[in-house]
Design a protein around this motif. Structure first.
Motif, mmCIF file in Angstrom:
data_model
loop_
_atom_site.group_PDB
_atom_site.id
_atom_site.type_symbol
_atom_site.label_atom_id
_atom_site.label_comp_id
_atom_site.label_asym_id
_atom_site.label_seq_id
_atom_site.Cartn_x
_atom_site.Cartn_y
_atom_site.Cartn_z
ATOM 1 N N ARG A 81 -19.288 4.022 5.236
ATOM 2 C CA ARG A 81 -19.544 4.162 3.806
ATOM 3 C C ARG A 81 -19.564 2.807 3.114
ATOM 4 N NH1 ARG A 81 -15.073 7.823 2.117
ATOM 5 N NH2 ARG A 81 -15.461 6.966 0.041
ATOM 6 N N VAL A 94 -14.517 0.277 0.342
ATOM 7 C CA VAL A 94 -13.831 1.485 0.808
ATOM 8 C C VAL A 94 -13.399 1.293 2.252
ATOM 9 C CG1 VAL A 94 -14.777 3.292 -0.623
ATOM 10 C CG2 VAL A 94 -16.103 2.479 1.294
ATOM 11 N N ALA A 95 -12.304 1.989 2.601
ATOM 12 C CA ALA A 95 -11.739 1.817 3.933
ATOM 13 C C ALA A 95 -12.463 2.707 4.945
ATOM 14 C CB ALA A 95 -10.242 2.144 3.889
ATOM 15 N N ARG A 114 -8.376 5.972 -11.305
ATOM 16 C CA ARG A 114 -8.999 7.274 -11.081
ATOM 17 C C ARG A 114 -7.979 8.313 -10.635
ATOM 18 N NH1 ARG A 114 -13.781 9.651 -9.272
ATOM 19 N NH2 ARG A 114 -13.497 11.000 -7.475
ATOM 20 N N HIS A 115 -7.056 7.858 -9.796
ATOM 21 C CA HIS A 115 -6.039 8.720 -9.232
ATOM 22 C C HIS A 115 -5.160 9.331 -10.318
ATOM 23 C CE1 HIS A 115 -3.596 10.021 -5.848
ATOM 24 N NE2 HIS A 115 -2.519 9.664 -6.511
ATOM 25 N N THR A 136 -9.717 2.666 -8.206
ATOM 26 C CA THR A 136 -9.207 3.829 -7.469
ATOM 27 C C THR A 136 -7.844 4.259 -7.998
ATOM 28 O OG1 THR A 136 -9.344 2.158 -5.746
ATOM 29 C CG2 THR A 136 -10.025 4.364 -5.173
ATOM 30 N N ASP A 138 -13.095 11.244 -14.063
ATOM 31 C CA ASP A 138 -13.883 11.520 -12.876
ATOM 32 C C ASP A 138 -15.301 10.970 -13.030
ATOM 33 O OD1 ASP A 138 -14.613 12.466 -10.469
ATOM 34 O OD2 ASP A 138 -14.884 14.564 -11.109
ATOM 35 N N LEU A 167 0.797 -1.224 0.000
ATOM 36 C CA LEU A 167 0.000 0.000 0.000
ATOM 37 C C LEU A 167 0.834 1.282 0.000
ATOM 38 C CD1 LEU A 167 -2.911 0.948 0.116
ATOM 39 C CD2 LEU A 167 -2.789 0.828 2.605
ATOM 40 N N GLN A 223 2.916 1.629 -3.090
ATOM 41 C CA GLN A 223 2.032 1.892 -4.223
ATOM 42 C C GLN A 223 1.761 3.397 -4.358
ATOM 43 O OE1 GLN A 223 -1.462 -0.600 -4.323
ATOM 44 N NE2 GLN A 223 -2.738 1.070 -4.974
ATOM 45 N N ALA A 224 1.452 4.036 -3.246
ATOM 46 C CA ALA A 224 1.129 5.460 -3.294
ATOM 47 C C ALA A 224 2.330 6.265 -3.776
ATOM 48 C CB ALA A 224 0.699 5.936 -1.911
ATOM 49 N N ILE A 276 -3.795 5.273 1.582
ATOM 50 C CA ILE A 276 -4.967 4.794 0.855
ATOM 51 C C ILE A 276 -5.391 5.870 -0.127
ATOM 52 C CG2 ILE A 276 -7.386 4.130 1.069
ATOM 53 C CD1 ILE A 276 -6.703 3.150 3.893
ATOM 54 N N LEU A 277 -5.589 5.479 -1.368
ATOM 55 C CA LEU A 277 -5.899 6.476 -2.382
ATOM 56 C C LEU A 277 -7.266 7.090 -2.087
ATOM 57 C CD1 LEU A 277 -4.574 4.673 -5.532
ATOM 58 C CD2 LEU A 277 -3.485 6.479 -4.195
ATOM 59 N N ASP A 278 -7.246 8.387 -2.145
ATOM 60 C CA ASP A 278 -8.439 9.161 -1.871
ATOM 61 C C ASP A 278 -9.463 8.911 -2.973
ATOM 62 O OD1 ASP A 278 -10.220 11.093 -1.360
ATOM 63 O OD2 ASP A 278 -8.719 12.679 -1.042
ATOM 64 N N GLU A 279 -10.676 8.535 -2.583
ATOM 65 C CA GLU A 279 -11.694 8.289 -3.607
ATOM 66 C C GLU A 279 -12.357 9.580 -4.071
ATOM 67 O OE1 GLU A 279 -14.606 5.360 -3.165
ATOM 68 O OE2 GLU A 279 -13.209 3.868 -3.935
ATOM 69 N N GLU A 280 -12.126 10.639 -3.303
ATOM 70 C CA GLU A 280 -12.853 11.874 -3.616
ATOM 71 C C GLU A 280 -12.286 12.585 -4.834
ATOM 72 O OE1 GLU A 280 -15.708 12.536 -2.006
ATOM 73 O OE2 GLU A 280 -15.190 10.592 -1.141
ATOM 74 N N HIS A 281 -10.944 12.595 -4.899
ATOM 75 C CA HIS A 281 -10.339 13.423 -5.938
ATOM 76 C C HIS A 281 -9.846 12.610 -7.116
ATOM 77 C CE1 HIS A 281 -10.125 15.836 -2.230
ATOM 78 N NE2 HIS A 281 -10.519 16.788 -3.070
#
Lengths: 313, 278, 601
Positions: free
Chosen positions: B262, B257-258, B216-217, B213, B237, B184, B187-188, C580-585
């Protein structure tokens, strides 16, 4: 499964045909003055020509091949140029002897190699080291060398077993056993080394698989995991190498038979070869190739039996 | 749109032959079209067997293109000869998923990094200057050079693989699940690196991943693949937060989702969607 | 956007680069040194035979037949009165030359054709495979005997033909090795870099094939020596050239008169072949050793156990009213190193799992989470052991149970769901038989009852056609189905605790969601406890009641999922959450870079 058998069988037939054809042309094109060779240097040119005519040596190779092939399909492989004995008869009577030794060796090898290989893979330590020593010896020392020393020790110095000669098992089983014990031991050491090494590797590979842990996690006993599951999965590679050894042993037997003066296929091949008795040589080639095809087919069937992926695709 | 695009793939078909006589080939891609603009990231997302990796490999010339066309800067490349492929190699590069098998274990990092430059006939002196520059760019210390791949962690190897891809200043890099094998936190950081490199060099990415995700990033536009076809393609988006195709919706709602609260909502939404489609 | 984080120097392994050459390694291997010295002596003897031999090898002195060793004849004379020592030197020369001819020819032909077949494939691959099977359809000696009937007793021709036959061995070896490498990603990467086929073969492929080919060469030399000796022994080789086999044959014919005669040629063959075999073995050892780097033993000397002294952040003490199903205290797991030290992978872990609770154990690779889970089942990989601590389950300490008592716990009381569904089913047995076997062993069910229950379970875990799946083999079902089968297996013996090791990691997300739903509903229905190992915070948020975060063999933070996720307090946990990758942006819209064709827009 039936489709699998049929394709394998067809493959075998094609292979046999190819081997016979290539061998025929190489032998008959390469041969010198055969009639002269049969009759010897002192024979007159007329008798030599006559002999060549009788044997059909003056016809072109292609037409002789055609004739040989059509006869061979009907089970007639011709007759020896020197003794006039039909080839099939000459070979079958000796092939049985060789096969009894080779099959005996394969069975002994399979049993000992499995025990050695499994225990080396499972426990390591001194068992593994023993296996390593056996494999180095088996790889390095040719079978007939072992045979010679066995003769020297057991037959000449100790006088326990027959040094030479062969007793058919239809005549006396114990006699047969006594006459084949030394040849089988001599032949099996090399084969054992190769097969045991393969079994060890395959068992080690299988033991590393994830499903072994899962089986253990279900409370299955270690013996069951090893002897039911691991061994079944390891048997594929082991059978493949056993088939190769089988073929190798057919060759090895030729020399070992000479040491023990056993009247098998080895003896007749050596005689036919030195004389240039091509019908017999062709017969030996075809018989051995056919035997190899049969062995490979049976191993394939066994592989299909142990490996569902082969069977079901 | 086509004249401003770097890469245009139109109706691409890829068939893999199945061994055995009379077996029909397996169609991995069914008339797929996609385009990438200079400096853009196009994300390809899908599950196993969707054909996303095959599309990437087709662009690289590693998969057999049976039909359709792939054009790079207006030039057809799907049937490029080995010589044309070699010329393309300075423009199109790759970063693979598995950092453990994508570097030759018996070559030093320096040998791996200079390989593309040797092919491009760049002088040894220039190459060694460039290698130092590349390592700096991907954040690896310069004492990396003489070492072998096995001395590095997955994230570090992936940085080296990125450096190799950047060696010849390519215009497009095909990234095949480049962060899937990483932890994790690694990865980021590697994703950040991808983004920085793009901002610095203006390289375009065709970014293949199973993870919505991640895609999307990084992606300006996203294509969603399912069973060899693109089912949804558009603004990153929009596709990843408010998809219109059913399959994309299922994909989005399936990835947890973490956040327990949610995730509970998402789980219920997913149930509802599945029940509704029954 | 943060700056590129440079890798800290200490993150790079400190081990010196091990590009050290194989030759240098071999020089430090005693077996390799002794055997190569032996081989060198034998080769020198063969090369300088003409200078070293006191007699002409074929000169027979009928006055001196079968003499024992003397100062005149170091090794005596043979049945024809020839000097054995001289003969042996020349025999070594010819035998080695013949064997080298066969081996060299075999290697050149076999490696070349193997490379072509393996790398380029196509028709040449099928053709060469067929030729190989053709050659292997006959034992080599039969081919050589047949050949001899036309070409005569020439040593060189015979060995050349044997070289052709042996080339199949090199071909198969090279072919297989190249096939293995051909689809490696680094070869693909080289292709994408525009590297030519020729250089890919020499740079990436030959380096892989080199070592196995050299090892194969030593084996093939032994085979060629043995075969040549055999042919000579049969008397099928040219008599004017002394060979080991010929000498053996001569001596064997006089075995009864002179039993010692076979000794010298036999010993020479034996020593040469043994030296080759041992050298090949040493070579193989060194090649394998250089492929697996020596791991720096981070273990503490003399198996000293080190417990982590960093305190765990505890959000809320576990509910004391509810009984512990599993209680791990101070668990230390380690691997014994050759130097006697212990390489610790878990250093003092405490975990408790309540009845009917799903406890998530989360961490990155190498954190020790899987090792902790396997110690509960006592199924640690080879070499691993529980070095300290207790694992209490249902009143007994599993850490000290005997293996046979442990077997009664496994399956029946504690079961296991693995990570990779396809590799966790035995490919040789049907799915049904693998479900039935544990039920019969662990619960003593009859065959029919076990089968009925297996079908019921398959239905329960959502397999559409249980009867068909029961009869199927593992390779006939999909990964998602296989995982359902493994879950059915885990609940088949009504265990109270399930150890689930990354049960959804290998699956596609949509399948993962289905499997998580299944696990949730089964857990409620059976009220089992689950220790779930994962690296995915989403999975924990979805299914777990409690979570423990692991790092470097210890638990850094533990608590109920809701509390911990809302307010992580440990620095490491925080860093994980921030990764953790932000899902918002999302990335945002595309802006064409300046200076490109699209830039003017």
């Amino acid at each position: 499964m039936i489709r699998f058998i049929i394709t394998r069988l067809l493959n075998g037939v094609v292979l046999l045909f190819a081997v016979a054809t290539i061998a025929f042309f190489l032998l008959y094109w390469g041969a010198g003055d055969i009639a002269r060779q049969i009759l010897g240097a002192s024979a007159s040119q007329e008798t030599v020509d006559l002999k060549a005519e009788q044997l059909g040596l003056n016809e072109p190779v292609f037409s002789r091949y055609g004739e040989w092939l059509s006869n061979a399909i009907h089970g007639d492989l011709g007759a020896s140029w020197f003794t006039n004995q039909p080839v099939t008869e000459a070979i079958t009577s000796r092939m049985g002897v060789t096969l009894s030794i080779v099959i005996g060796t394969v069975i002994l090898t399979a049993i000992v190699a499995t025990i050695l290989g499994v225990s080396a893979a499972r426990y390591g330590g001194w068992r593994d080291r023993t296996l390593q020593v056996v494999s180095i010896l088996g790889l390095a020392i040719p079978g007939f060398l072992i045979a010679i020393f066995l003769v020297r020790i057991f037959a000449i110095e100790l006088g326990w077993l027959n040094a030479t000669g062969y007793i058919d098992f239809t005549d006396s089983f114990t006699g047969w056993l006594k006459s084949v014990t030394l040849p089988i031991i001599a032949l099996s050491i090399g084969a054992m080394a190769a097969v045991a090494q393969q079994v060890r590797g395959a068992v080690k590979d299988a033991m590393r698989q994830d499903w072994v842990r899962t089986l253990r996690s279900r409370g299955i006993s270690e013996n069951r995991v090893v002897y039911k599951h691991v061994l079944r999965n390891a048997s594929g590679p082991a059978l493949a190498i056993l088939a190769l050894q089988f073929v190798g042993l057919l060759g090895g037997a030729v020399i070992v038979e000479k040491v023990f003066a056993i009247p098998g296929i080895g003896q007749i091949s050596v005689t036919a070869t030195t004389q240039g008795d091509l019908p017999i040589v062709m017969g030996i080639v075809v018989f051995t190739a056919a035997l190899v095809v049969v062995i490979n087919l049976s191993i394939d069937l066994l592989l299909g039996f142990v490996n569902p992926k082969v069977r079901l695709s | 749109m086509t004249n401003e695009s770097l890469l245009v793939a139109e109706n691409v078909i890829v068939d893999y032959p199945i061994k055995g006589i009379g077996n029909k080939p397996f169609r991995a891609l069914r008339e797929v079209s996609i385009d990438v603009r200079p400096g853009e990231t196009v994300g390809l997302v899908g599950e196993s067997g969707s054909g996303k990796t095959t599309l990437g490999r087709a662009v690289l010339g590693l998969a057999p293109v049976t039909g359709g066309s792939i054009r790079f800067e207006g030039k057809e490349i799907s049937k490029a000869s080995p010589r044309e492929r070699r010329a393309l190699s300075k423009d199109i590069q790759v970063v693979f998923q598995d950092p453990y098998t994508s570097l030759n274990p018996s070559l030093t990092i320096e040998q791996t990094l200079t390989e593309p430059m040797r092919v491009a006939k760049i002088s040894a002196k220039e190459a060694s200057r460039r290698v130092t520059e590349l390592l700096d760019q991907v954040g690896m210390p310069s004492n990396t050079l003489g070492r072998l791949p096995r001395e590095f962690s997955g994230g570090q190897r992936q940085r080296i693989a990125i450096a190799r891809a950047l060696a010849l200043n390519p215009k497009l890099i095909v990234c095949d699940e480049p962060v899937s094998a990483l932890d994790l936190s690694t990865q980021a950081r590697v994703l950040d690196l991808f983004r920085e490199v793009q901002e610095e060099t203006g390289v375009a990415y065709l970014f293949v991943s199973h993870d919505l995700t991640v895609v999307r990033h990084l992606s300006h536009r996203v294509a969603v693949m399912y069973q060899g076809e693109i089912v949804e393609y558009g603004d990153g988006d929009k596709v990843t937060s408010d998809p219109s195709h059913d399959y994309t919706k299922r994909l989005l709602l399936a990835s947890p989702v973490a956040d327990p609260g949610r995730q509970k909502v998402r789980r219920e939404d997913r149930r509802a969607l599945i029940d509704a489609s029954k | 956007m943060s700056e590129v984080t440079p890798i800290q120097p200490e993150e790079v392994a400190k081990e010196p680069s091990t590009g050290s050459h194989l030759v240098r390694r071999l020089l430090h291997n005693p077996v390799a040194v002794v055997t190569s010295a032996t081989l060198l002596i034998i080769i020198l003897g063969a090369v300088f035979a003409s200078y070293l031999a006191p007699y002409d090898p074929n000169n027979s002195d009928l006055q001196a037949i079968l003499q024992g060793p003397s100062s005149e004849h170091y090794l005596g004379t043979d049945g024809a009165g020839r000097d054995v020592f001289s003969r042996l030197l020349f025999a070594t020369r010819y035998s080695l030359a013949g064997a080298l001819l066969a081996m060299g020819l075999a290697a050149i032909i076999g490696v070349t054709s193997g490379l072509i077949a393996g790398y380029f494939g196509k028709w040449f691959e099928s053709f060469s495979t067929w030729v190989v099977s053709l050659v292997m359809a006959l034992p080599g000696i039969i081919v050589l005997l047949a050949a001899r009937s036309v070409i005569g007793p020439s040593l060189w021709y015979t060995m050349a033909i044997f070289g052709l036959l042996l080339s199949t061995g090199f071909h198969r070896l090279t072919h297989a090795a190249v096939m293995g490498v051909r689809n490696e990603l680094y070869v693909d990467a080289a292709r994408v870099s525009g590297v030519r086929n020729r250089s890919i073969i020499s740079r990436h492929i030959l380096s892989v094939v080199r070592a196995p080919v050299i090892i194969q060469m030593t084996i093939m030399l032994i085979v060629a020596i043995a075969l040549q000796a055999g042919l000579g022994f049969l008397g099928l080789m040219d008599n004017s050239i002394p060979t080991w086999g010929g000498m053996l044959g001569d001596a064997f014919a006089k075995l009864y008169q002179d039993p010692q005669g076979i000794l010298w040629p036999a010993l020479t063959i034996g020593i040469t072949a043994m030296a080759l075999a041992l050298f090949g073995n040493a070579l193989r050892d060194e090649v394998e050793r250089s492929a697996t780097p020596k791991k720096a033993a981070t273990g503490t000397k003399a198996a000293e156990i080190v417990l982590s002294d960093v305190p765990t952040v505890i959000h809320q003490p576990a509910d004391a009213d509810r009984e512990d199903l599993l209680r791990i205290d101070g668990l230390v797991v380690g691997y014994d190193q050759p130097d006697g030290s212990l390489k610790q992978v878990v250093s003092g872990v405490d975990i408790s799992v309540k009845k009917g609770e799903i406890h998530g154990l989360i961490g990155e690779s190498g954190s020790g989470k899987t090792q902790t889970a396997f110690s509960v089942l006592r199924l640690l990989p080879h070499g691993g052991r529980i070095a300290a601590g207790t694992v209490h389950f249902d009143g007994q300490n599993l850490a000290t149970l005997s293996e046979s008592e442990m077997r009664k716990v496994r399956g029946a009381r504690i079961s296991y769901i693995p990570q990779e569904p396809m590799s966790n089913l035995d490919p040789s047995f049907t799915i049904g038989s693998q479900l039935v076997e544990p039920m019969r062993k662990a619960m003593g069910m009859s065959k029919a009852a076990a089968k009925a229950r297996a079908l019921e379970l398959l239905d329960r875990v959502g397999i559409p056609d249980p009867k068909r799946t029961f009869k199927s083999y593992p390779h006939q079902v999909s990964g998602g189905m296989a995982q359902r089968v493994l879950i059915a297996g885990a609940i088949s013996c009504e265990a109270d605790l399930i150890i689930a090791d990354e049960p959804t990691t290998a699956l596609d997300v949509t399948v993962q969601a289905d499997i998580l739903d299944l696990l949730r509903s089964l857990q409620r229905e059976l009220n089992v406890g689950i220790l779930l190992v994962t690296h995915n915070f989403g999975v924990v948020a979805d299914i777990c009641d409690w979570v423990s975060v692991m790092q470097d063999g210890r638990i850094v933070e533990t608590g109920p999922v809701g509390a911990l996720f809302a307010n992580p307090r440990d620095e490491y946990t925080k860093s994980l959450f921030s990764a953790i990758l932000d899902e918002e942006h999302a990335r945002g819209a595309y802006v064409a870079p300046a200076g490109t064709a699209a830039g003017g827009k």
